[in-house]
Design a protein around this motif. Structure first.
Motif, PDB file in Angstrom:
ATOM      1  N   THR A 132       0.827  -1.208   0.000  1.00  0.00           N
ATOM      2  CA  THR A 132       0.000   0.000   0.000  1.00  0.00           C
ATOM      3  C   THR A 132       0.859   1.255   0.000  1.00  0.00           C
ATOM      4  OG1 THR A 132      -1.781  -1.161   1.148  1.00  0.00           O
ATOM      5  CG2 THR A 132      -1.789   1.249   1.274  1.00  0.00           C
ATOM      6  N   ARG A 133       1.890   1.261   0.825  1.00  0.00           N
ATOM      7  CA  ARG A 133       2.773   2.432   0.887  1.00  0.00           C
ATOM      8  C   ARG A 133       3.525   2.622  -0.432  1.00  0.00           C
ATOM      9  NH1 ARG A 133       4.235   5.043   5.739  1.00  0.00           N
ATOM     10  NH2 ARG A 133       2.919   4.382   7.466  1.00  0.00           N
ATOM     11  N   LEU A 134       4.032   1.553  -1.022  1.00  0.00           N
ATOM     12  CA  LEU A 134       4.717   1.671  -2.311  1.00  0.00           C
ATOM     13  C   LEU A 134       3.781   2.206  -3.386  1.00  0.00           C
ATOM     14  CD1 LEU A 134       6.942  -1.546  -2.467  1.00  0.00           C
ATOM     15  CD2 LEU A 134       7.721   0.833  -2.323  1.00  0.00           C
ATOM     16  N   SER A 135       2.577   1.706  -3.417  1.00  0.00           N
ATOM     17  CA  SER A 135       1.588   2.184  -4.397  1.00  0.00           C
ATOM     18  C   SER A 135       1.297   3.664  -4.206  1.00  0.00           C
ATOM     19  CB  SER A 135       0.294   1.388  -4.288  1.00  0.00           C
ATOM     20  OG  SER A 135       0.513   0.052  -4.647  1.00  0.00           O
ATOM     21  N   ARG A 136       1.131   4.070  -2.950  1.00  0.00           N
ATOM     22  CA  ARG A 136       0.864   5.480  -2.657  1.00  0.00           C
ATOM     23  C   ARG A 136       2.048   6.348  -3.051  1.00  0.00           C
ATOM     24  NH1 ARG A 136       2.418   8.039   1.587  1.00  0.00           N
ATOM     25  NH2 ARG A 136       2.536   6.206   2.905  1.00  0.00           N
ATOM     26  N   LEU A 137       3.262   5.890  -2.765  1.00  0.00           N
ATOM     27  CA  LEU A 137       4.458   6.663  -3.114  1.00  0.00           C
ATOM     28  C   LEU A 137       4.582   6.822  -4.630  1.00  0.00           C
ATOM     29  CD1 LEU A 137       6.943   5.111  -0.529  1.00  0.00           C
ATOM     30  CD2 LEU A 137       6.042   7.455  -0.516  1.00  0.00           C
ATOM     31  N   GLU A 138       4.246   5.786  -5.372  1.00  0.00           N
ATOM     32  CA  GLU A 138       4.279   5.871  -6.835  1.00  0.00           C
ATOM     33  C   GLU A 138       3.194   6.810  -7.348  1.00  0.00           C
ATOM     34  OE1 GLU A 138       4.562   2.153  -9.038  1.00  0.00           O
ATOM     35  OE2 GLU A 138       5.460   1.229  -7.261  1.00  0.00           O
ATOM     36  N   THR A 139       1.975   6.633  -6.853  1.00  0.00           N
ATOM     37  CA  THR A 139       0.839   7.439  -7.304  1.00  0.00           C
ATOM     38  C   THR A 139       1.055   8.921  -7.009  1.00  0.00           C
ATOM     39  OG1 THR A 139      -0.660   5.589  -6.967  1.00  0.00           O
ATOM     40  CG2 THR A 139      -1.651   7.777  -7.068  1.00  0.00           C
ATOM     41  N   ASN A 140       1.631   9.237  -5.850  1.00  0.00           N
ATOM     42  CA  ASN A 140       1.829  10.622  -5.442  1.00  0.00           C
ATOM     43  C   ASN A 140       3.075  11.254  -6.050  1.00  0.00           C
ATOM     44  OD1 ASN A 140      -0.486  10.507  -3.916  1.00  0.00           O
ATOM     45  ND2 ASN A 140       0.575  10.096  -2.003  1.00  0.00           N
ATOM     46  N   GLY A 141       3.819  10.502  -6.863  1.00  0.00           N
ATOM     47  CA  GLY A 141       4.992  11.061  -7.524  1.00  0.00           C
ATOM     48  C   GLY A 141       6.218  11.158  -6.645  1.00  0.00           C
ATOM     49  N   VAL A 142       6.205  10.490  -5.498  1.00  0.00           N
ATOM     50  CA  VAL A 142       7.372  10.509  -4.625  1.00  0.00           C
ATOM     51  C   VAL A 142       8.516   9.718  -5.256  1.00  0.00           C
ATOM     52  CG1 VAL A 142       8.270   9.777  -2.363  1.00  0.00           C
ATOM     53  CG2 VAL A 142       6.012  10.835  -2.532  1.00  0.00           C
ATOM     54  N   LEU A 143       8.191   8.616  -5.908  1.00  0.00           N
ATOM     55  CA  LEU A 143       9.196   7.804  -6.591  1.00  0.00           C
ATOM     56  C   LEU A 143       9.372   8.319  -8.020  1.00  0.00           C
ATOM     57  CD1 LEU A 143       8.212   4.227  -5.403  1.00  0.00           C
ATOM     58  CD2 LEU A 143      10.256   5.500  -4.789  1.00  0.00           C
ATOM     59  N   ALA A 144      10.606   8.628  -8.370  1.00  0.00           N
ATOM     60  CA  ALA A 144      10.910   9.088  -9.728  1.00  0.00           C
ATOM     61  C   ALA A 144      10.792   7.908 -10.692  1.00  0.00           C
ATOM     62  CB  ALA A 144      12.324   9.662  -9.779  1.00  0.00           C
ATOM     63  N   PRO A 145      10.598   8.207 -11.960  1.00  0.00           N
ATOM     64  CA  PRO A 145      10.531   7.122 -12.949  1.00  0.00           C
ATOM     65  C   PRO A 145      11.813   6.295 -12.948  1.00  0.00           C
ATOM     66  CG  PRO A 145       9.829   9.204 -13.917  1.00  0.00           C
ATOM     67  CD  PRO A 145      10.380   9.520 -12.555  1.00  0.00           C
ATOM     68  N   LEU A 146      11.670   5.026 -13.247  1.00  0.00           N
ATOM     69  CA  LEU A 146      12.794   4.101 -13.213  1.00  0.00           C
ATOM     70  C   LEU A 146      13.876   4.466 -14.225  1.00  0.00           C
ATOM     71  CD1 LEU A 146      13.820   1.561 -11.829  1.00  0.00           C
ATOM     72  CD2 LEU A 146      12.658   0.215 -13.556  1.00  0.00           C
ATOM     73  N   ASP A 147      13.520   5.123 -15.329  1.00  0.00           N
ATOM     74  CA  ASP A 147      14.519   5.444 -16.342  1.00  0.00           C
ATOM     75  C   ASP A 147      15.582   6.411 -15.828  1.00  0.00           C
ATOM     76  OD1 ASP A 147      13.046   7.802 -16.345  1.00  0.00           O
ATOM     77  OD2 ASP A 147      12.770   7.852 -18.509  1.00  0.00           O
ATOM     78  N   ARG A 148      15.358   7.036 -14.691  1.00  0.00           N
ATOM     79  CA  ARG A 148      16.359   7.931 -14.101  1.00  0.00           C
ATOM     80  C   ARG A 148      17.624   7.173 -13.723  1.00  0.00           C
ATOM     81  NH1 ARG A 148      16.385  13.128 -12.185  1.00  0.00           N
ATOM     82  NH2 ARG A 148      17.800  13.521 -10.469  1.00  0.00           N
ATOM     83  N   ARG A 149      17.526   5.872 -13.543  1.00  0.00           N
ATOM     84  CA  ARG A 149      18.682   5.056 -13.157  1.00  0.00           C
ATOM     85  C   ARG A 149      19.575   4.707 -14.350  1.00  0.00           C
ATOM     86  NH1 ARG A 149      17.407  -0.007 -10.063  1.00  0.00           N
ATOM     87  NH2 ARG A 149      19.641   0.086  -9.825  1.00  0.00           N
ATOM     88  N   VAL A 150      19.085   4.878 -15.550  1.00  0.00           N
ATOM     89  CA  VAL A 150      19.859   4.531 -16.741  1.00  0.00           C
ATOM     90  C   VAL A 150      20.820   5.674 -17.045  1.00  0.00           C
ATOM     91  CG1 VAL A 150      19.748   3.959 -19.195  1.00  0.00           C
ATOM     92  CG2 VAL A 150      17.941   3.162 -17.641  1.00  0.00           C
ATOM     93  N   ARG A 151      22.088   5.354 -17.208  1.00  0.00           N
ATOM     94  CA  ARG A 151      23.095   6.367 -17.519  1.00  0.00           C
ATOM     95  C   ARG A 151      23.106   6.631 -19.025  1.00  0.00           C
ATOM     96  NH1 ARG A 151      25.828   7.913 -13.129  1.00  0.00           N
ATOM     97  NH2 ARG A 151      26.110   6.419 -11.461  1.00  0.00           N
ATOM     98  N   PRO A 152      23.071   7.901 -19.438  1.00  0.00           N
ATOM     99  CA  PRO A 152      23.071   8.236 -20.868  1.00  0.00           C
ATOM    100  C   PRO A 152      24.274   7.664 -21.623  1.00  0.00           C
ATOM    101  CG  PRO A 152      22.561  10.178 -19.554  1.00  0.00           C
ATOM    102  CD  PRO A 152      22.947   9.086 -18.596  1.00  0.00           C
TER     103      PRO A 152
END
Length: 161
Positions: free
Chosen positions: A39-59
């Motif tokens: 529930t907490r993970l879902s809320r954190l994702e929905t509320n935009g607390v967690l950045a998109p996963l693509d931020r971890r990919v190095r250009p």
């Protein structure tokens, strides 16, 4: 955006340490019910607390080893149009509004100097852009991080000094 409480911070710290951890593993590690973690993970994702996963990919891994920061001066009341135009350029990673002489700070990546020139030309062609200044990113000394702030929010760092 809602604030992260100490339990959320502990969950985010555990996730930062092991991004592939399952909900069950996180619940066992933190001593929380599996449903609570989910529930907490879902809320954190929905509320935009967690950045998109693509931020971890190095250009660099995608063939873009050259990084630069571009300051952009925009004509009065042209921020929305210029921001939309910048968002159309795939090599633009982030656009931040500034106070001071420059209006926007744009993080870009390029394959090489010629590619950076092409990107700069695209930026200058956007209606409303008055001037740009480019600074090459030479070396990253501190990677993007939130661990110390999460530790503080989780109560692991009671002394902010």
């Amino acid at each position: 955006m809602p604030e992260v409480d100490a339990t959320d911070a502990r969950l985010l710290l555990a996730l930062a340490e092991d991004p592939r951890a399952s909900v069950m593993a996180l619940s066992q590690r933190l001593g929380l019910a599996r449903n609570t973690v989910q529930t907490r993970l879902s809320r954190l994702e929905t509320n935009g607390v967690l950045a998109p996963l693509d931020r971890r990919v190095r250009p660099e891994a995608l063939g873009y080893p050259l990084g630069a920061y571009v300051t952009v001066q925009v004509v009065q009341r042209g921020l929305a149009e210029v921001s939309s135009g910048l968002a159309e350029i795939p090599e633009v990673l982030e656009v931040t509004g500034l106070s001071g002489n420059a209006d926007l700070l744009v993080q870009v990546v390029a394959r090489d100097a010629d590619d950076l020139w092409r990107i700069a030309e695209q930026m200058l062609a956007i209606p409303g852009v008055q001037r740009i200044d480019t600074a090459l990113s030479m070396r990253r000394f501190v990677d993007h991080r939130l661990g110390p702030l999460l530790a503080r929010a989780a109560g692991a760092d009671p002394d902010p000094e």
